[in-house]
Design an enzyme around this catalytic site. Sequence first.
Site, PDB file in Angstrom:
ATOM      1  N   SER A 130     -39.554  19.153 -43.504  1.00 37.59           N
ATOM      2  CA  SER A 130     -40.200  18.902 -43.016  1.00 37.59           C
ATOM      3  C   SER A 130     -40.699  16.953 -43.463  1.00 37.59           C
ATOM      4  O   SER A 130     -41.341  16.115 -43.350  1.00 37.59           O
ATOM      5  CB  SER A 130     -41.641  18.964 -41.719  1.00 37.59           C
ATOM      6  OG  SER A 130     -42.922  19.630 -42.591  1.00 37.59           O
ATOM      7  N   ARG A 144     -28.804  29.826 -63.734  1.00 36.73           N
ATOM      8  CA  ARG A 144     -29.952  28.981 -63.572  1.00 36.73           C
ATOM      9  C   ARG A 144     -29.491  27.063 -64.302  1.00 36.73           C
ATOM     10  O   ARG A 144     -29.461  25.829 -62.664  1.00 36.73           O
ATOM     11  CB  ARG A 144     -31.148  28.720 -63.942  1.00 36.73           C
ATOM     12  CG  ARG A 144     -32.248  27.787 -63.325  1.00 36.73           C
ATOM     13  CD  ARG A 144     -33.819  28.273 -63.195  1.00 36.73           C
ATOM     14  NE  ARG A 144     -34.383  29.603 -63.071  1.00 36.73           N
ATOM     15  CZ  ARG A 144     -34.162  29.937 -61.858  1.00 36.73           C
ATOM     16  NH1 ARG A 144     -34.408  29.385 -60.927  1.00 36.73           N
ATOM     17  NH2 ARG A 144     -34.512  30.880 -61.336  1.00 36.73           N
ATOM     18  N   MET A 165     -36.881  25.573 -53.153  1.00 37.27           N
ATOM     19  CA  MET A 165     -36.809  26.775 -53.230  1.00 37.27           C
ATOM     20  C   MET A 165     -36.481  27.589 -54.752  1.00 37.27           C
ATOM     21  O   MET A 165     -35.965  28.409 -54.597  1.00 37.27           O
ATOM     22  CB  MET A 165     -37.354  27.881 -52.427  1.00 37.27           C
ATOM     23  CG  MET A 165     -37.974  27.224 -51.258  1.00 37.27           C
ATOM     24  SD  MET A 165     -39.589  27.389 -51.813  1.00 37.27           S
ATOM     25  CE  MET A 165     -40.603  27.455 -50.435  1.00 37.27           C
ATOM     26  N   HIS A 223     -46.955  21.645 -53.333  1.00 38.85           N
ATOM     27  CA  HIS A 223     -47.234  23.199 -53.005  1.00 38.85           C
ATOM     28  C   HIS A 223     -48.391  22.937 -51.740  1.00 38.85           C
ATOM     29  O   HIS A 223     -48.948  22.186 -52.259  1.00 38.85           O
ATOM     30  CB  HIS A 223     -47.366  23.517 -54.232  1.00 38.85           C
ATOM     31  CG  HIS A 223     -47.757  24.784 -54.234  1.00 38.85           C
ATOM     32  ND1 HIS A 223     -46.890  25.805 -53.857  1.00 38.85           N
ATOM     33  CD2 HIS A 223     -48.460  25.832 -54.127  1.00 38.85           C
ATOM     34  CE1 HIS A 223     -47.550  27.619 -53.772  1.00 38.85           C
ATOM     35  NE2 HIS A 223     -48.786  27.222 -54.002  1.00 38.85           N
ATOM     36  N   GLU A 282     -43.975  25.288 -65.953  1.00 39.97           N
ATOM     37  CA  GLU A 282     -44.389  26.637 -65.086  1.00 39.97           C
ATOM     38  C   GLU A 282     -44.030  26.524 -63.789  1.00 39.97           C
ATOM     39  O   GLU A 282     -44.624  25.234 -63.285  1.00 39.97           O
ATOM     40  CB  GLU A 282     -45.850  26.557 -65.498  1.00 39.97           C
ATOM     41  CG  GLU A 282     -45.823  27.206 -67.620  1.00 39.97           C
ATOM     42  CD  GLU A 282     -47.348  27.575 -67.561  1.00 39.97           C
ATOM     43  OE1 GLU A 282     -47.840  27.714 -67.093  1.00 39.97           O
ATOM     44  OE2 GLU A 282     -47.218  26.859 -68.701  1.00 39.97           O
ATOM     45  N   LEU A 283     -44.503  27.252 -62.926  1.00 42.90           N
ATOM     46  CA  LEU A 283     -44.560  27.350 -62.141  1.00 42.90           C
ATOM     47  C   LEU A 283     -45.546  26.944 -61.309  1.00 42.90           C
ATOM     48  O   LEU A 283     -46.169  27.032 -61.791  1.00 42.90           O
ATOM     49  CB  LEU A 283     -43.737  29.166 -61.128  1.00 42.90           C
ATOM     50  CG  LEU A 283     -44.176  29.102 -59.691  1.00 42.90           C
ATOM     51  CD1 LEU A 283     -42.329  28.013 -59.041  1.00 42.90           C
ATOM     52  CD2 LEU A 283     -44.006  30.587 -58.960  1.00 42.90           C
ATOM     53  N   ASP A 284     -45.461  25.670 -60.455  1.00 47.20           N
ATOM     54  CA  ASP A 284     -47.035  25.093 -59.225  1.00 47.20           C
ATOM     55  C   ASP A 284     -47.739  24.891 -60.380  1.00 47.20           C
ATOM     56  O   ASP A 284     -48.798  25.108 -60.418  1.00 47.20           O
ATOM     57  CB  ASP A 284     -46.903  26.161 -58.149  1.00 47.20           C
ATOM     58  CG  ASP A 284     -45.897  26.341 -57.328  1.00 47.20           C
ATOM     59  OD1 ASP A 284     -45.555  25.677 -57.360  1.00 47.20           O
ATOM     60  OD2 ASP A 284     -45.860  27.645 -57.079  1.00 47.20           O
ATOM     61  N   GLN A 322     -51.206  17.796 -43.639  1.00 49.48           N
ATOM     62  CA  GLN A 322     -51.731  16.896 -44.888  1.00 49.48           C
ATOM     63  C   GLN A 322     -50.953  16.984 -45.709  1.00 49.48           C
ATOM     64  O   GLN A 322     -50.963  15.592 -46.343  1.00 49.48           O
ATOM     65  CB  GLN A 322     -53.306  17.687 -45.272  1.00 49.48           C
ATOM     66  CG  GLN A 322     -53.980  17.946 -44.589  1.00 49.48           C
ATOM     67  CD  GLN A 322     -54.868  16.526 -44.275  1.00 49.48           C
ATOM     68  OE1 GLN A 322     -55.411  15.699 -45.074  1.00 49.48           O
ATOM     69  NE2 GLN A 322     -54.502  16.845 -42.702  1.00 49.48           N
ATOM     70  N   GLU A 323     -49.869  17.680 -46.329  1.00 55.26           N
ATOM     71  CA  GLU A 323     -48.799  17.511 -46.783  1.00 55.26           C
ATOM     72  C   GLU A 323     -48.352  16.337 -46.500  1.00 55.26           C
ATOM     73  O   GLU A 323     -47.807  15.713 -47.153  1.00 55.26           O
ATOM     74  CB  GLU A 323     -47.144  19.030 -47.257  1.00 55.26           C
ATOM     75  CG  GLU A 323     -48.271  20.311 -47.155  1.00 55.26           C
ATOM     76  CD  GLU A 323     -46.824  21.032 -47.645  1.00 55.26           C
ATOM     77  OE1 GLU A 323     -46.143  21.065 -48.111  1.00 55.26           O
ATOM     78  OE2 GLU A 323     -47.172  22.732 -46.467  1.00 55.26           O
TER      79      GLU A 323
HETATM   80  C1  GAR Z   1     -43.507  23.293 -47.815  1.00 47.36           C
HETATM   81  O1  GAR Z   1     -44.909  23.781 -47.106  1.00 47.36           O
HETATM   82  C2  GAR Z   1     -43.989  23.064 -49.071  1.00 47.36           C
HETATM   83  O2  GAR Z   1     -45.466  23.015 -49.280  1.00 47.36           O
HETATM   84  C3  GAR Z   1     -43.459  24.503 -49.066  1.00 47.36           C
HETATM   85  O3  GAR Z   1     -42.274  24.841 -48.823  1.00 47.36           O
HETATM   86  C4  GAR Z   1     -42.741  24.066 -47.599  1.00 47.36           C
HETATM   87  C5  GAR Z   1     -41.647  23.434 -47.359  1.00 47.36           C
HETATM   88  O4  GAR Z   1     -41.276  23.040 -46.130  1.00 47.36           O
HETATM   89  N1  GAR Z   1     -43.190  24.295 -51.287  1.00 47.36           N
HETATM   90  C6  GAR Z   1     -43.547  25.469 -51.689  1.00 47.36           C
HETATM   91  O5  GAR Z   1     -44.366  26.679 -51.465  1.00 47.36           O
HETATM   92  C7  GAR Z   1     -43.506  24.942 -53.715  1.00 47.36           C
HETATM   93  N2  GAR Z   1     -43.874  26.220 -53.884  1.00 47.36           N
HETATM   94  P1  GAR Z   1     -40.355  21.617 -45.306  1.00 47.36           P
HETATM   95  O6  GAR Z   1     -38.635  21.541 -45.668  1.00 47.36           O
HETATM   96  O7  GAR Z   1     -40.889  21.214 -43.596  1.00 47.36           O
HETATM   97  O8  GAR Z   1     -41.261  20.363 -45.889  1.00 47.36           O
END
Ligand code: GAR
Length: 209
Positions: free
Chosen positions: A13, A65, A90, A109, A143-145, A173-174
């Site tokens: 999304s 990786r 992910m 995030h 580093e992560l996030d 909001q994202e």
């Molecule tokens: C979103 O909420 C994003 O912020 C999160 O995964 C979702 C993906 O949704 N990301 C993380 O948690 C990264 N650490 P989407 O596939 O609908 O964009």
Amino acid sequence: MKNLGILLSGRGSNFEAIAKNVASGEIRDARISAVLSNKADAGGLAIARQLGLNAIVIPSKGKQREEHDREVVAALRQAKVDLVCLAGYMRLLSPWFVQQFPRRILNIHPSLLPAFPGLEAQEQAFAYGVKIAGCTVHFVDEELDHGPIIVQKAIQVLDKGDERTLAARILEQEHIAYSEAINIVLAGNFEIVGRKMVMTLAAEKGPLP
Ligand code: GAR
């Protein structure tokens, strides 16, 4: 015109919101030159195909990786990607990957970092009982996030809500925050001081105090 490369593993999304804003011109002078996933069945890839975009699958299963990352970077280079946008990707990037695109990899995030990094951030925030939640778009470092923050959006946690409604309100909001961050980074009117992204004067908006 800058080329965006979107990396995703799921629903897509955030990618869809970016694609809409690229099409409408809300994100300026950019196009999406690659949508890449480590999961063949990611919903986001189906959306990319529907939109006629360059949809690429590079499975990660069973690969080291960095071996996987080398394939991904080769595909991004082939698509002449200038800015890499992780949108629900992910997988942790290897340090080698991060070094290939210095300050040109963004991540979103679903928490107000540095609170609640890692998986299921919205559930973590809800369980903790925070009153304010939100999302963060940041540069990716090793580093992560963790890297310098570009945009954050905050919302109130409503007493009548639950984990699911909170996650949905953060997601709204994202969808706004990611496009804002892409515009800021593409405009380039900022510098990074320590771990802070500081807007240079030319980019400052609003009335003077
Ligand atoms: C979103 O909420 C994003 O912020 C999160 O995964 C979702 C993906 O949704 N990301 C993380 O948690 C990264 N650490 P989407 O596939 O609908 O964009």
